[in-house]
Motif scaffolding. Structure first.
Motif, PDB file in Angstrom:
ATOM      1  N   PHE A   1      11.058 -41.389  -9.551  1.00  0.00           N
ATOM      2  CA  PHE A   1      10.334 -41.813  -8.279  1.00  0.00           C
ATOM      3  C   PHE A   1       9.006 -41.101  -8.176  1.00  0.00           C
ATOM      4  O   PHE A   1       8.883 -39.720  -8.400  1.00  0.00           O
ATOM      5  N   ASP A   2       7.911 -41.712  -7.955  1.00  0.00           N
ATOM      6  CA  ASP A   2       6.545 -41.384  -7.887  1.00  0.00           C
ATOM      7  C   ASP A   2       6.572 -40.882  -6.286  1.00  0.00           C
ATOM      8  O   ASP A   2       5.789 -41.812  -5.866  1.00  0.00           O
TER       9      ASP A   2
ATOM     10  N   TRP B   1       4.179 -42.656  -3.199  1.00  0.00           N
ATOM     11  CA  TRP B   1       5.232 -43.318  -2.087  1.00  0.00           C
ATOM     12  C   TRP B   1       4.415 -42.395  -0.810  1.00  0.00           C
ATOM     13  O   TRP B   1       4.375 -43.177   0.201  1.00  0.00           O
ATOM     14  N   GLN B   2       3.930 -41.067  -0.961  1.00  0.00           N
ATOM     15  CA  GLN B   2       3.350 -40.461   0.217  1.00  0.00           C
ATOM     16  C   GLN B   2       1.953 -41.276   0.703  1.00  0.00           C
ATOM     17  O   GLN B   2       1.652 -41.282   1.726  1.00  0.00           O
ATOM     18  N   ALA B   3       1.297 -41.766  -0.612  1.00  0.00           N
ATOM     19  CA  ALA B   3       0.101 -42.416  -0.218  1.00  0.00           C
ATOM     20  C   ALA B   3       0.151 -43.759   0.466  1.00  0.00           C
ATOM     21  O   ALA B   3      -0.426 -44.153   1.312  1.00  0.00           O
ATOM     22  N   VAL B   4       1.401 -44.353   0.397  1.00  0.00           N
ATOM     23  CA  VAL B   4       1.621 -45.551   1.138  1.00  0.00           C
ATOM     24  C   VAL B   4       2.075 -45.419   2.451  1.00  0.00           C
ATOM     25  O   VAL B   4       1.605 -46.018   3.391  1.00  0.00           O
ATOM     26  N   CYS B   5       2.858 -44.307   2.695  1.00  0.00           N
ATOM     27  CA  CYS B   5       3.239 -43.900   3.829  1.00  0.00           C
ATOM     28  C   CYS B   5       2.078 -43.478   4.539  1.00  0.00           C
ATOM     29  O   CYS B   5       1.883 -43.856   5.802  1.00  0.00           O
ATOM     30  N   ASN B   6       1.169 -42.436   4.082  1.00  0.00           N
ATOM     31  CA  ASN B   6      -0.183 -42.139   4.683  1.00  0.00           C
ATOM     32  C   ASN B   6      -0.918 -43.439   5.257  1.00  0.00           C
ATOM     33  O   ASN B   6      -1.344 -43.338   6.235  1.00  0.00           O
TER      34      ASN B   6
ATOM     35  N   GLU C   1       9.012 -37.037   7.312  1.00  0.00           N
ATOM     36  CA  GLU C   1       7.370 -36.641   7.311  1.00  0.00           C
ATOM     37  C   GLU C   1       6.427 -37.649   8.372  1.00  0.00           C
ATOM     38  O   GLU C   1       5.326 -37.018   8.856  1.00  0.00           O
ATOM     39  N   TRP C   2       6.945 -38.858   8.782  1.00  0.00           N
ATOM     40  CA  TRP C   2       6.272 -39.774   9.260  1.00  0.00           C
ATOM     41  C   TRP C   2       7.001 -40.488  10.638  1.00  0.00           C
ATOM     42  O   TRP C   2       6.531 -41.603  11.090  1.00  0.00           O
ATOM     43  N   ASP C   3       8.235 -40.142  10.884  1.00  0.00           N
ATOM     44  CA  ASP C   3       9.055 -40.777  11.986  1.00  0.00           C
ATOM     45  C   ASP C   3       9.533 -42.159  11.672  1.00  0.00           C
ATOM     46  O   ASP C   3       9.669 -43.083  12.565  1.00  0.00           O
ATOM     47  N   TYR C   4       9.757 -42.649  10.621  1.00  0.00           N
ATOM     48  CA  TYR C   4      10.416 -43.826  10.133  1.00  0.00           C
ATOM     49  C   TYR C   4      11.697 -43.885  11.078  1.00  0.00           C
ATOM     50  O   TYR C   4      12.547 -43.075  11.113  1.00  0.00           O
ATOM     51  N   ALA C   5      12.040 -45.082  11.586  1.00  0.00           N
ATOM     52  CA  ALA C   5      13.295 -45.554  12.263  1.00  0.00           C
ATOM     53  C   ALA C   5      13.656 -46.839  11.634  1.00  0.00           C
ATOM     54  O   ALA C   5      12.967 -47.652  11.271  1.00  0.00           O
ATOM     55  N   THR C   6      14.833 -47.070  11.429  1.00  0.00           N
ATOM     56  CA  THR C   6      15.474 -48.093  10.833  1.00  0.00           C
ATOM     57  C   THR C   6      15.497 -49.260  11.793  1.00  0.00           C
ATOM     58  O   THR C   6      15.118 -49.132  12.952  1.00  0.00           O
TER      59      THR C   6
ATOM     60  N   LEU D   1      13.024 -43.556   1.985  1.00  0.00           N
ATOM     61  CA  LEU D   1      12.886 -43.824   3.563  1.00  0.00           C
ATOM     62  C   LEU D   1      13.038 -42.344   3.994  1.00  0.00           C
ATOM     63  O   LEU D   1      12.665 -42.218   5.352  1.00  0.00           O
ATOM     64  N   GLU D   2      13.895 -41.633   3.209  1.00  0.00           N
ATOM     65  CA  GLU D   2      14.162 -40.161   3.775  1.00  0.00           C
ATOM     66  C   GLU D   2      12.897 -39.453   4.033  1.00  0.00           C
ATOM     67  O   GLU D   2      12.572 -39.052   4.982  1.00  0.00           O
ATOM     68  N   ILE D   3      11.949 -39.562   3.212  1.00  0.00           N
ATOM     69  CA  ILE D   3      10.484 -38.894   3.213  1.00  0.00           C
ATOM     70  C   ILE D   3       9.857 -39.714   4.483  1.00  0.00           C
ATOM     71  O   ILE D   3       9.244 -38.812   5.036  1.00  0.00           O
ATOM     72  N   ALA D   4       9.954 -41.031   4.327  1.00  0.00           N
ATOM     73  CA  ALA D   4       9.300 -41.635   5.571  1.00  0.00           C
ATOM     74  C   ALA D   4       9.762 -41.194   7.069  1.00  0.00           C
ATOM     75  O   ALA D   4       8.946 -41.042   7.938  1.00  0.00           O
ATOM     76  N   LYS D   5      10.802 -40.724   7.031  1.00  0.00           N
ATOM     77  CA  LYS D   5      11.661 -40.289   8.035  1.00  0.00           C
ATOM     78  C   LYS D   5      11.238 -39.042   8.475  1.00  0.00           C
ATOM     79  O   LYS D   5      10.833 -38.691   9.497  1.00  0.00           O
TER      80      LYS D   5
END
Length: 115
Positions: free
Chosen positions: A20-21, A25-30, A77-82, A71-75
């Motif tokens: 896993f890179d 992935w953080q760049a995508v989320c950012n 650090e950035w409040d991802y919701a399912t 998805l855990e990182i997105a949740k």
């Protein structure tokens, strides 16, 4: 928006990434967070919906075994919701007199209270 690509000399196009890179992935989320922040009108509910929808559109580019971590990182650090969590929020907003952006309809900058 950035995308995750498994296309390196040791990982030809079409192969699945074995590791896993996280920085990619953080760049995508950012990028998704920046775009969602710019379009949310200061509504957290609307931000979560915009951000999470963008992440949902990107997650399929990852190998299946990496998606939970992403998805855990997105949740975290950035409040991802399912999708189910977003629907629950929309239902609560509707039941409690708020617009789809999570605001009092008469105060919504998107004009939800206008007829």
């Amino acid at each position: 928006m950035s995308t995750i690509v498994c296309n390196t000399p040791s990982q030809p196009t079409g192969d699945t990434c074995s590791t896993f890179d996280e920085s990619a992935w953080q760049a995508v989320c950012n990028a998704a967070a920046t775009q969602a922040s710019a379009g949310c009108g200061s509504s957290h509910d609307h931000y979560v919906n915009l951000f999470s929808s963008a992440i949902d559109a990107q997650i399929d580019q990852l190998p299946e075994h990496q998606r939970a971590q992403a998805l855990e990182i997105a949740k975290e650090e950035w409040d991802y919701a399912t999708p189910a969590e977003r629907q629950e929020t929309r239902d609560w907003n509707t039941d409690n007199g708020y617009c789809s952006h999570g605001l009092d309809p008469d105060c919504c900058p998107a004009g939800c209270g206008e007829y």
